[in-house]
Design a protein around this motif. Structure first.
Motif, short mmCIF file in Angstrom:
data_model
loop_
_atom_site.label_atom_id
_atom_site.label_comp_id
_atom_site.label_asym_id
_atom_site.label_seq_id
_atom_site.Cartn_x
_atom_site.Cartn_y
_atom_site.Cartn_z
N ASN A 122 4.39 18.15 -8.45
CA ASN A 122 3.45 19.17 -8.00
C ASN A 122 3.31 20.30 -9.03
O ASN A 122 2.24 20.91 -9.15
CB ASN A 122 3.90 19.76 -6.66
N ARG A 123 4.40 20.56 -9.75
CA ARG A 123 4.37 21.65 -10.74
C ARG A 123 3.60 21.23 -11.99
O ARG A 123 2.88 22.03 -12.59
CB ARG A 123 5.81 22.02 -11.10
N LYS A 124 3.77 19.97 -12.39
CA LYS A 124 3.08 19.47 -13.58
C LYS A 124 2.47 18.13 -13.23
O LYS A 124 3.18 17.23 -12.76
CB LYS A 124 4.08 19.32 -14.73
N ASP A 125 1.18 17.99 -13.40
CA ASP A 125 0.48 16.78 -12.98
C ASP A 125 0.75 15.65 -13.96
O ASP A 125 -0.05 15.36 -14.86
CB ASP A 125 -1.03 17.05 -12.86
N ILE A 126 1.91 15.01 -13.77
CA ILE A 126 2.31 13.93 -14.66
C ILE A 126 1.37 12.74 -14.54
O ILE A 126 1.09 12.05 -15.53
CB ILE A 126 3.77 13.53 -14.37
N ALA A 127 0.84 12.52 -13.34
CA ALA A 127 -0.12 11.42 -13.16
C ALA A 127 -1.34 11.65 -14.04
O ALA A 127 -1.88 10.70 -14.65
CB ALA A 127 -0.52 11.31 -11.70
N ALA A 128 -1.80 12.89 -14.14
CA ALA A 128 -2.96 13.19 -14.99
C ALA A 128 -2.63 12.99 -16.47
O ALA A 128 -3.46 12.50 -17.24
CB ALA A 128 -3.43 14.63 -14.73
N ILE A 129 -1.40 13.39 -16.86
CA ILE A 129 -0.97 13.17 -18.24
C ILE A 129 -0.95 11.67 -18.54
O ILE A 129 -1.43 11.22 -19.59
CB ILE A 129 0.43 13.78 -18.47
N LYS A 130 -0.42 10.90 -17.59
CA LYS A 130 -0.37 9.45 -17.76
C LYS A 130 -1.78 8.84 -17.77
O LYS A 130 -2.03 7.84 -18.43
CB LYS A 130 0.47 8.83 -16.64
N ASP A 131 -2.69 9.44 -16.99
CA ASP A 131 -4.08 8.97 -16.99
C ASP A 131 -4.65 9.01 -18.41
O ASP A 131 -5.30 8.06 -18.86
CB ASP A 131 -4.95 9.84 -16.08
N GLU A 132 -4.39 10.12 -19.10
CA GLU A 132 -4.90 10.26 -20.47
C GLU A 132 -4.28 9.22 -21.39
O GLU A 132 -4.98 8.58 -22.18
CB GLU A 132 -4.61 11.67 -20.99
N GLN A 133 -2.96 9.05 -21.31
CA GLN A 133 -2.28 8.08 -22.15
C GLN A 133 -2.75 6.66 -21.82
O GLN A 133 -2.95 5.83 -22.71
CB GLN A 133 -0.77 8.20 -21.97
N ASP A 134 -2.92 6.39 -20.52
CA ASP A 134 -3.34 5.07 -20.08
C ASP A 134 -4.75 4.75 -20.57
O ASP A 134 -5.03 3.63 -21.00
CB ASP A 134 -3.28 5.00 -18.55
N ALA A 135 -5.63 5.73 -20.51
CA ALA A 135 -7.00 5.53 -20.98
C ALA A 135 -7.01 5.24 -22.48
O ALA A 135 -7.75 4.36 -22.96
CB ALA A 135 -7.85 6.76 -20.66
N GLU A 136 -6.18 5.98 -23.21
CA GLU A 136 -6.08 5.76 -24.66
C GLU A 136 -5.57 4.35 -24.96
O GLU A 136 -6.10 3.65 -25.83
CB GLU A 136 -5.15 6.82 -25.27
N PHE A 137 -4.54 3.94 -24.20
CA PHE A 137 -3.99 2.60 -24.41
C PHE A 137 -5.02 1.52 -24.06
O PHE A 137 -5.21 0.56 -24.81
CB PHE A 137 -2.74 2.40 -23.55
N ARG A 138 -5.70 1.68 -22.93
CA ARG A 138 -6.66 0.65 -22.50
C ARG A 138 -7.82 0.53 -23.48
O ARG A 138 -8.35 -0.57 -23.70
CB ARG A 138 -7.16 0.96 -21.08
N SER A 139 -8.22 1.64 -24.06
CA SER A 139 -9.27 1.60 -25.07
C SER A 139 -8.80 0.80 -26.28
O SER A 139 -9.53 -0.06 -26.80
CB SER A 139 -9.64 3.03 -25.48
N TRP A 140 -7.57 1.08 -26.73
CA TRP A 140 -7.00 0.33 -27.86
C TRP A 140 -6.87 -1.14 -27.51
O TRP A 140 -7.20 -2.02 -28.32
CB TRP A 140 -5.63 0.92 -28.21
N PHE A 141 -6.38 -1.43 -26.29
CA PHE A 141 -6.16 -2.81 -25.88
C PHE A 141 -7.47 -3.60 -25.85
O PHE A 141 -7.53 -4.73 -26.33
CB PHE A 141 -5.51 -2.83 -24.49
#
Length: 697
Positions: free
Chosen positions: A324-343
Motif C-alpha cells: 500500500n505504501r509503494k505500488d510494487i504492482a505498478a513498478i512490476k507492470d512497467e518492467q513486465d511491459a518492457e520485457f514483453r516488448s523485448w520478448f
C-alpha cells in the motif's frame, strides 16, 4: 522481474566467482573462490536448522543461532515451575545440556550437483501437467535414493528459477541436538511483538546449541552415550567491532522470495491471499490466548505456537502495508511491459505469453481452495489423524512409488512431529481452535470451498464430543498408529480417525489438481525465466534465483536508512537504549543484573570507541528474508561479527521487490552477545570454548 544492482542478490555459492568485482567494490577481502568452496570455511561452518540458519563456533559442535530459532527447544524444556523462557538457561557442563526435541535437526551442506539434465530427460512438451509433474517427481526420488545410500546424509533436489534448474544437495543430518545456553527472553525477545520488524531495536536474539553424534563420529539417534560432533571448521569471532560503511557478508538458508512473479500475482497476494491469511492468524491467536488465559502451564505449552503465528502475522501485515505504501504492482507492470516488448521482438512464439497468464490464473484459483481447506483442518488431532492414515495407505506401496513425504526416509520425521505434541498440545485449547476454525470456514466465500467438503465436516457444536471420542491426544496411543495398516484405520471408532478417512478423497483431489497446476507451471515458467535471464544478460546484468531454503551468500554494508522524509535511522543501537525502553511491563522488562551492569558501565573490551558504550543491534544493506534468521554476519575477512535476526518494517516487501534505499536487515552485534555472556549470565564456559579476537585495551 528483478535485476541485480546495489547489494541485491541471494547468490548460490557457485555464482560468487562471477561477482569478484562487486565483492571488491564493497570491500570484501576474502577471495571469491574460497567463499564459494563448500568444503572450506566460512561456508563449511554454516548449517541449517530446517527453518533457521546457524553456524559452528567451536570444534566441539557448538552452534550459535537466534534465540527465536531455539525457542521451541527452550519451550519444550520449560514448565510453569521451571521456566527457561523467562529465566534463561545455561549448562555449565556438557552433561547439563538439554535435548532440543525429537524433531530437532542440524543440516550441514557438503555437496551440490547440477542434476537438471537427469531430472528433465524424457520430458515432452505435449505431456499433461500431472504427467509431467509425476515424471519429474519420480526422477527426483530416484536421484535422492541414490544420494542417500549413506544414511548419515539427507538429500534434496529443489528447483531453481521455478523449474528451470535442479540441484541435488547433500547434507549431513545431525539427529541429536541439545540446548547449551539461552539468555532470558527479557534479553532474547526484549520488545516482543511490539518491536518485531521495527527499528530501533534492542534485542539480544541469540542462543547456543550443540551437535552430538555416535562414538564413531557419525550421526545417531539421541543417546546419553553420544559425543559432541567434531566440527572440521568453525568461525572465528571478532570483537574488534565495525562502523558505518563497513562491508559485511551474510551466509545462510533464506526461505522463499517471489522476485520474479508477475504483476497479477502481486495483486492476488495483496488484495486476496494476504488479507485472508492475516484475518485467519489474528483469529487463531485470539482463540489460543482466550483458551490458555489463567493457566500458566497452558501458556508455556503454546508459547512457541503463538510466537510462530505472530511472527508470520506481522510479516504478512507488513507486506500488505508495504504494497500500500509503494505500488510494487505498478513498478512490476512497467518492467513486465518492457520485457514483453523485448520478448515479442525476439521470439516467434506469440502465444506463449497468453499461456503464461492462463497457467498463473489457474494457480491463483486453486490457492483459494487450498486456503479454505487449511482452515477446515485447523486441529492438531485432525492433522495427526490425516497424516497417520495417509502413511498407512502409502506404506502398502513399494517405497519408490510412495508419495514424497511418506517414504521410509520420512517416517522418523513424522514420528518426531507426532511426538512433539506432547509439549505443545492441550485438549481444551485444540478443541477451541477447531471449533472456531469451522465457524470461520463457514463464513468464507462458498465458491472457494473445495467441492464436496461442506457436507463431510462436523458442525462446530459437535466438536467437543469428538475430542471425548478420540485417544489421539495421548502420545503413546497416537504413536502406536504408526505401525497400523489401512484396514485397522477403517475399523477404528476414534472420531478424528473416522473424520480423516471421510476427508481423504477431498484432500487427494486437491492434491491431484495441484500436481496438474504445478506441472503446467514447471513447463511454462522455466521458459519464461530463460527469456528473463537472456534479456537481463543482454543488458550485462547477472541474475540470481529466488530463495528456496538452500545455502546462499549475500553482501552489503553497515548502513542507516530514511523511512520517510526528514527521518534517518541507524545504523547502531546501544545498551543505553535498553534502559530508555525499560518500563517494567511486558514486553519491555530488562533483567535487573543487565540494568545494573549498564548503570555501572561495566563495558570492558566491548565498549565501542566511537559510540562510547556497548552496541546492541545494527543495520546492513544485505539481502535477506525468512530463514535467514540466525545467519552468520561476517566481516571482510570472514570472521563472525553478528547474527541476522530481522528486517525493518519498511523492508518486508523485499520478498517481492528489492528497494536498495530502504531495505535493511537487522543484526545483533557480537559484542553485545559476548558482553551479556560475560557480565550478565556469566557463561564463562561457553566463552572459553570459542575462538574470540578481543581488542587490545
Amino acid at each position: 522481474m528483478s535485476m541485480a544492482y546495489a547489494d541485491e542478490g541471494q547468490w548460490q555459492p557457485h555464482q560468487l566467482p562471477q561477482l569478484k568485482a562487486e565483492l571488491k567494490r564493497v570491500g570484501i577481502v576474502l577471495p571469491a573462490e574460497k567463499l564459494a568452496d563448500l568444503t572450506k570455511a566460512p561456508l563449511s561452518a554454516m548449517l541449517s536448522l530446517g527453518g533457521c540458519s546457524a553456524s559452528f563456533v567451536s570444534d566441539a559442535g557448538l552452534v550459535v543461532t537466534n534465540h527465536h530459532c531455539a525457542y521451541g527447544a527452550i519451550q519444550r524444556n520449560s514448565s510453569a515451575q521451571k521456566n527457561y523462557i523467562s529465566d534463561g538457561f545455561l549448562a555449565k557442563t556438557m552433561s547439563e545440556e538439554l535435548p532440543a526435541g525429537s524433531d530437532s535437526r542440524m543440516y550441514i551442506t557438503d555437496k551440490v550437483d547440477n542434476v537438471t539434465a537427469q531430472v528433465l530427460q524424457g520430458i515432452s512438451p505435449t505431456m499433461t501437467g500431472k504427467d509431467r509433474h509425476a515424471m519429474v517427481e519420480n526422477k527426483i526420488k530416484a536421484l535422492i535414493t541414490e544420494c542417500e545410500q549413506d544414511k548419515a546424509y539427507r538429500c534434496s533436489i529443489p528447483s531453481f528459477h521455478r523449474g528451470m534448474e535442479y540441484y541435488r544437495i547433500r547434507q549431513l543430518m545431525i539427529r541429536d541436538v541439545r540446548l547449551v545456553y539461552a539468555p532470558s527472553d527479557k534479553i532474547g525477545n526484549f520488545g516482543g511483538e511490539v518491536d518485531n520488524f521495527e527499528w530501533p531495536r534492542h534485542t539480544g536474539d541469540f542462543s547456543f546449541l550443540r551437535a552430538y553424534v555416535g562414538k564413531d563420529g557419525r550421526p545417531a539417534d539421541p543417546s546419553p552415550d553420544n559425543i559432541p560432533y567434531k566440527s572440521k571448521d568453525f568461525l572465528t569471532i571478532s570483537a574488534l567491532g565495525l562502523k558505518n560503511g563497513d562491508p559485511i557478508l551474510l551466509a545462510g538458508y533464506p526461505g522463499r522470495t517471489s522476485r520474479y512473479k508477475l504483476p497479477e500475482e502481486i495483486r492476488f497476494a495483496r488484495d486476496v491471499s494476504y488479507p485472508k491469511r492475516i484475518a485467519e492468524s489474528q483469529s487463531d491467536v485470539e482463540v489460543i490466548n482466550a483458551a490458555t488465559q489463567g493457566n500458566p502451564d497452558a501458556v508455556v505449552r503454546y508459547a512457541s505456537v503463538v510466537k510462530g503465528i505472530n511472527n508470520g502475522l506481522k510479516k504478512t501485515q507488513g507486506l500488505v502495508d508495504g504494497f500500500n505504501r509503494k505500488d510494487i504492482a505498478a513498478i512490476k507492470d512497467e518492467q513486465d511491459a518492457e520485457f514483453r516488448s523485448w520478448f515479442s521482438k525476439n521470439n516467434p512464439d506469440k502465444d506463449f505469453l497468453k499461456e503464461l497468464d492462463t497457467v498463473i490464473a489457474s494457480d491463483m484459483a486453486l490457492t483459494e481452495e487450498e486456503f479454505a481447506w487449511s482452515v477446515a483442518n485447523n486441529s492438531e488431532l485432525l492433522r495427526s489423524a490425516r497424516t497417520l492414515y495417509r502413511l498407512a495407505l502409502e506404506t502398502a506401496k513399494p517405497d519408490a512409488q510412495r508419495e514424497a513425504g511418506f517414504q521410509q526416509r520420512d517416517v522418523a520425521f513424522i514420528a518426531a512431529r507426532l511426538n512433539r505434541l506432547e509439549q505443545s498440545y492441550m485438549q481444551n485449547v485444540d478443541q477451541a481452535r477447531y471449533t472456531a476454525a469451522l465457524q470461520r470456514y463457514n463464513k468464507l466465500d462458498a465458491k472457494t470451498h473445495p467441492q464436496g467438503l461442506d457436507i463431510l465436516l462436523p458442525m462446530p457444536e459437535s466438536v467437543a464430543s469428538m475430542y471425548q471420542q478420540s485417544e489421539l491426544g495421548n502420545t503413546a496411543k497416537r504413536l502406536a498408529w504408526l505401525k497400523q495398516d489401512a484396514a485397522a484405520f477403517l475399523q477404528s471408532d476414534d472420531a478424528f480417525i473416522k473424520l480423516a478417512i471421510k476427508l481423504h478423497d477431498i484432500g487427494m483431489t486437491l492434491e491431484e489438481r495441484r500436481k496438474e497446476v504445478n506441472g503446467n507451471l514447471e513447463r511454462v515458467i522455466p521458459q519464461y525465466m530463460q527469456a528473463v535471464i537472456t534479456w537481463k544478460n543482454s543488458q550485462g546484468k547477472p541474475v540470481y534465483a529466488d530463495a528456496n531454503s538452500t545455502l546462499r551468500v549475500t553482501y552489503g554494508t553497515v548502513a542507516p536508512y530514511s523511512p520517510k522524509d526528514g527521518v534517518t535511522k541507524g545504523p547502531f543501537t546501544t545498551v543505553e537504549g535498553i534502559v530508555e525502553k525499560h518500563t517494567g511491563k511486558e514486553p519491555f522488562i530488562a533483567p535487573d543484573n543487565l540494568l545494573t551492569a549498564i548503570k555501572e558501565k561495566r563495558y570492558g573490551v566491548f565498549k565501542d570507541a566511537t559510540l562510547g558504550t556497548v552496541p546492541v543491534d545494527f543495520l546492513s544493506s544485505a539481502d535477506t528474508t525468512g530463514g535467514n534468521s540466525g545467519s552468520a554476519v561476517l566481516n571482510k575477512n570472514g570472521e563472525l561479527i553478528g547474527l541476522n535476526f530481522d528486517s525493518t518494517y519498511e523492508s518486508i516487501t523485499k520478498d517481492w521487490y528489492f528497494d536498495s534505499a530502504i531495505t535493511r536487515a537487522i543484526h545483533v552485534d557480537i559484542r553485545y552477545m559476548l558482553w551479556v555472556m560475560k557480565e550478565v549470565d556469566h557463561a564463562d564456559n561457553v566463552l572459553k570454548e570459542m575462538s574470540v579476537k578481543y581488542p587490545i585495551k
